[in-house]
Scaffold this active site. Sequence first.
Site, PDB file in Angstrom:
ATOM      1  NE  ARG A 228     -35.551  29.059   3.966  1.00 20.12           N
ATOM      2  CZ  ARG A 228     -35.370  28.427   5.132  1.00 20.12           C
ATOM      3  NH1 ARG A 228     -34.205  27.841   5.409  1.00 20.12           N
ATOM      4  NH2 ARG A 228     -36.339  28.349   6.004  1.00 20.12           N
TER       5      ARG A 228
ATOM      6  CG  ASP B 217     -37.782  26.194   3.751  1.00 17.29           C
ATOM      7  OD1 ASP B 217     -38.762  26.878   4.084  1.00 17.29           O
ATOM      8  OD2 ASP B 217     -37.054  25.597   4.579  1.00 17.29           O
TER       9      ASP B 217
ATOM     10  CG  HIS C 276     -40.117  25.318   6.772  1.00 14.25           C
ATOM     11  ND1 HIS C 276     -39.371  26.456   6.725  1.00 14.25           N
ATOM     12  CD2 HIS C 276     -40.241  25.018   8.083  1.00 14.25           C
ATOM     13  CE1 HIS C 276     -39.044  26.834   7.944  1.00 14.25           C
ATOM     14  NE2 HIS C 276     -39.565  25.977   8.797  1.00 14.25           N
TER      15      HIS C 276
ATOM     16  CG  ASP D 172     -38.322  22.421  10.139  1.00 11.23           C
ATOM     17  OD1 ASP D 172     -38.824  21.828   9.164  1.00 11.23           O
ATOM     18  OD2 ASP D 172     -37.561  23.399  10.016  1.00 11.23           O
ATOM     19  CD  GLU D 173     -38.405  26.773  12.380  1.00 17.02           C
ATOM     20  OE1 GLU D 173     -37.715  27.356  13.225  1.00 17.02           O
ATOM     21  OE2 GLU D 173     -38.256  26.965  11.148  1.00 17.02           O
TER      22      GLU D 173
ATOM     23  CD1 TRP E  65     -34.561  20.842  14.970  1.00 12.40           C
ATOM     24  CD2 TRP E  65     -34.033  23.013  15.109  1.00 12.40           C
ATOM     25  NE1 TRP E  65     -35.732  21.571  14.887  1.00 12.40           N
ATOM     26  CE2 TRP E  65     -35.443  22.903  14.970  1.00 12.40           C
ATOM     27  CE3 TRP E  65     -33.470  24.287  15.211  1.00 12.40           C
ATOM     28  CZ2 TRP E  65     -36.286  24.011  14.929  1.00 12.40           C
ATOM     29  CZ3 TRP E  65     -34.313  25.392  15.167  1.00 12.40           C
ATOM     30  CH2 TRP E  65     -35.694  25.244  15.034  1.00 12.40           C
TER      31      TRP E  65
ATOM     32  CG  PHE F 235     -20.935  25.415  10.740  1.00  7.99           C
ATOM     33  CD1 PHE F 235     -20.973  25.369  12.119  1.00  7.99           C
ATOM     34  CD2 PHE F 235     -20.163  24.462  10.080  1.00  7.99           C
ATOM     35  CE1 PHE F 235     -20.279  24.402  12.840  1.00  7.99           C
ATOM     36  CE2 PHE F 235     -19.460  23.488  10.785  1.00  7.99           C
ATOM     37  CZ  PHE F 235     -19.519  23.456  12.164  1.00  7.99           C
ATOM     38  CG  ASP F 236     -27.161  29.186   9.709  1.00  7.25           C
ATOM     39  OD1 ASP F 236     -26.893  27.993   9.934  1.00  7.25           O
ATOM     40  OD2 ASP F 236     -28.128  29.778  10.208  1.00  7.25           O
TER      41      ASP F 236
HETATM   42  C1  ACM Z   1     -34.601  24.154  11.657  1.00  7.04           C
HETATM   43  O1  ACM Z   1     -33.604  24.838  11.910  1.00  7.04           O
HETATM   44  N1  ACM Z   1     -35.782  24.728  11.486  1.00  7.04           N
HETATM   45  C2  ACM Z   1     -34.525  22.718  11.561  1.00  7.04           C
END
Ligand code: ACM
Length: 765
Positions: free
Chosen positions: A171, A200, A288, A347-348, A414, A442-443
Amino acid sequence: MKYLSILSAVLFICFSCQKPTKTFTEAEISIIPKPIQTIIGEGSYSFSKNTTILVEEEAQKPAAKYLSDLFENAVGYALPFSETAENASIILMKDVGIEPEAYHLKVTPEKIIIKANDAAGYFYGVQTIRQLLPSNIEKTANKEQKWVIPSIVINDAPRFSWRGMHMDFSRHFFSIDEVKTFLDYMALYKLNTYHMHLTDDQGWRIEIKKYPLLTEKGAWRIESSHDKTCNELAKTDPSYIIDPQHYHERDGKKMYGGFFTQEQIKEIIVYASERQIEVIPEIDMPGHFKSAIDNYPYLSCTGKPGWGKDFSTPACLGKESSYEFTKNILAEIAVLFPSKYIHIGGDEVNIESWEECPLCQKAIKHNNLKNEHELQSFFNKDIEAFLKTKGKELMGWDEIVEGGLSKDATMMWWRNWAPKMRDIAANNGSDMIITPCFEYYFDAKHEVTPFEKVYKYEPIPEGFTQAQSKHVLGIQANLWSEMIPNFKRLQYQAFPRMLAMAETAWSSKSNKNYEAFQERMGIQYDRLDALGIQYHIPSVTGFKDKVAFLDKAIVTLNPPLKGMDIYYTTDGSVPSKKSNKYTAPLEFTETITLNTIAFRGDIASDTRAASIEKQTYLEPVTITPKKGLIKRWVGVKKFKVVDAIVLPKKASFTSVAAINIENYDVVEQLSMVFKGYFYAEEEGLFEFATKSDDGSLLYIGDQLVVDNGGNHPAIEKNGMVALKKGWHPLTVKFHEATGGGQLTAWYTAPNGEKTILKGNTIAHD
Ligand code: ACM
Ligand code: ZN
């Protein structure tokens, strides 16, 4: 002759009586993470040019070199290595009885002895010495500095074997020098695993020789939506300025991006391993994956890149080419990274793409799979088998559990809202890393995930048996970089939370204590200053978000950290060092807005405002409502934010016993309005508070008392109101947008304790 004998007598006295060295107190020592056992002794050891280090075996060299380099960089001379024990002042000694990564340190005025049984143990002994040294050892120090450490005995060993930090390079990108600097921070706090999220949707950041377009094109972009937001925020907050070093002219256009060559990756791995840190690569797939699909579009179901409702179009799992492509990438990754694990994300994923794809549906049928989750699991298992041929284990985010997980796959948990994944993984015999997004992302804003919350989080799930607990390898904190466009901002997001996480990762549970940790942090901030780290400091405390008063308000301001100077304004302007300096409690007789800030050197705390409001008592209603319940209206997909909620004319209510979202905690775009009465048992100033994810608003009569509006993760806000004894109309509005969802409301009577709003204090008509 006579004079000579007097002189020699004086000299004898001077040389025979050793000057006693300083003895340290516990309050002067700050070691984070806290060792298992620390015993402070008499006197101290002074480093000098004559301090030499005995190195007898290869495993001791990285630790010895680190300590010697520390002196060379800060003081101007390196500590030489010695061949023999008699001449050496620092002795690294093998002790086969010591556990992996553990060490035993003994410092006396004459010698320092570090015993360990592996390179990591010696290294952590040196990191403890580093924290015992004055913080100026972290920078080019002045010549007057004395390099003295306390006489001490320390026995130490880690709680978890996985003590991780993650950085997202896609990102926003970070340079190799910044990576090295970050690895040094990790080493200082005994963190040993560095997870690099290298690919990503927003950029591919690692050279893959077989697929050059991944970096030739996939590493570069014009402006992402996150860039746009950062640029907007940067107009008023320079910490959001996108690092200009990552803009380059490409094909005649100014583009953002960058990537690591395989040679640079090797350099990072060597630098990390010298600090006992293992580098784990993540190549996120099959979702992603847009920066790959953009340049190799045959990979997707439609032959085109794109976006679903929330996530990007994934690789098609009905095409052999997707399997071949991902394996070819992983083959290069497996050669490059010596780590045991390769993280494949998982993920996602926008599984709707697969629902609509004939090839994916054919693959589901052909392989006797139930659904798209099982299709992903089928892919994961195929990749896992491939990785095994390369001597690697598969790791993925907790979505990899959903369609069935093989025993050897390791999960990174997570999603706080999917707690069962931990049980399923443990019962399956799979290992896991705990990295919950509510505590270890931590973001997230510091207000949302404060330091204390990070420190107090216990990673072993409640109710886990010993056998299940063995599958928790450790913990990790993540730094997703959508809103972290430069390294200073990354420091601000990571610190000081990284120290709180490091203590949970290393120190035993019974050895942790938040108040004692805060004391040690007091000293540790000096080290962060010496390292030039831009850490976060919370806001000034001591007052409510809304302070109500009748005649006058006395407001006390407390600094967020000891010794900080506080400044404030009462004219609505943003406070700075040029504003009024706080020296004594403030007295107000009129309604104003108070804005506060605190400074530690040039590092500013968060600002914090309070509305200080002159009030008169609100009169109670004349009816006597029915105690014990309150009315609740629920609406789904009607509003987007709490501030927009308006009750429909013919709202239908149900009666509930408390102000919470029971039965509704996973619904998106959920709105609620609670209507009833609150009983003020005496006349006086009452406090109210709400904690909500997302927003909430609490009114007494028409007065907004607690403004916890907007869409946000769980945060607590409070406010005050002057009430006469009796029943007062109470309204609470709540809205849950997406993810999470919680609501609690409290009141505090003038001389009472904070109490949840329920039972006989609430009522309805
Ligand atoms: C994640 O935060 N999508 C692993
Ligand atoms: Zn497909």
